[in-house]
Design an enzyme around this catalytic site. Structure first.
Site, short mmCIF file in Angstrom:
data_model
loop_
_atom_site.label_atom_id
_atom_site.label_comp_id
_atom_site.label_asym_id
_atom_site.label_seq_id
_atom_site.Cartn_x
_atom_site.Cartn_y
_atom_site.Cartn_z
N CYS A 68 64.59 21.51 75.57
CA CYS A 68 63.85 21.59 74.11
C CYS A 68 62.20 21.68 74.36
CB CYS A 68 64.19 19.89 73.93
SG CYS A 68 63.97 18.81 75.11
C1 RB5 Z 1 61.14 19.03 68.59
O1 RB5 Z 1 62.30 18.41 67.77
C2 RB5 Z 1 61.15 18.08 69.81
O2 RB5 Z 1 61.09 16.83 69.50
C3 RB5 Z 1 62.14 18.47 70.85
O3 RB5 Z 1 62.20 19.78 71.07
C4 RB5 Z 1 62.03 17.80 72.04
O4 RB5 Z 1 60.64 18.11 72.80
C5 RB5 Z 1 62.13 16.59 72.12
O5 RB5 Z 1 62.27 15.70 73.16
#
Ligand code: RB5
Length: 152
Positions: A68
């Site tokens: 993420c």
């Molecule tokens: C974006 O939704 C961001 O919050 C996600 O990619 C991540 O970094 C969360 O921990």
């Protein structure tokens, strides 16, 4: 090695880079299954974290890779699934220790934290490492005992 991989929209490019890397590297024969997401449409990382972590917990995959923006949300969500140990690793030493010491089945990375070349190097170190057992066995068992205490 069967690996489940997933990302949110922030890490779509990194996921493709890693899938290509897994297919090209010759350390371990990897069969990667992509749990999405597949577009840059806004998505909720816990949905992908749960799908990958549950598949790993069911024994369908030996390991999982979750990506993420930071790697943090994926790790926090995956660690809610019983039996799962997920670790965010942005350096080679941590990636090795996540396997050797913590027997973490899932590695998480943040596409907004790490560049693609370092991500590939970190993943290679993680792929090449295995749980060392020994004194770490008791400690990992104690982690799982904490989980048993709080999961009914
Ligand atoms: C974006 O939704 C961001 O919050 C996600 O990619 C991540 O970094 C969360 O921990």
């Amino acid at each position: 090695m069967k690996i489940a991989i997933g990302c949110d929209e922030a890490a779509l490019d990194l996921k493709e880079t890693i899938k290509t890397h897994l297919a090209k590297q010759d350390q371990v024969l990897v069969e990667a299954t992509d749990f999405g997401v597949y577009t840059t449409e806004p998505s909720d990382y816990p949905d992908i974290a749960a799908a990958v972590a549950e598949a790993v917990a069911r024994g369908e995959f030996e390991r999982g890779i979750l990506l993420c923006g930071t790697g943090l949300g994926m790790a926090i969500a995956a660690n809610k699934v019983s039996g799962i140990r997920a670790a965010t690793c942005h350096d080679v030493f941590s990636a090795e220790r996540a396997q050797k010491s913590n027997n973490a089945q899932i590695i998480t990375l943040g596409a907004r934290v790490i560049g693609p070349e370092l991500a590939k190097t970190v993943l290679s170190a993680w792929l090449a490492s295995a749980f060392a057992g020994g004194g770490s066995t008791r400690k990992v068992e104690k982690i799982m005992q904490i989980e048993e205490k709080y999961h009914t």
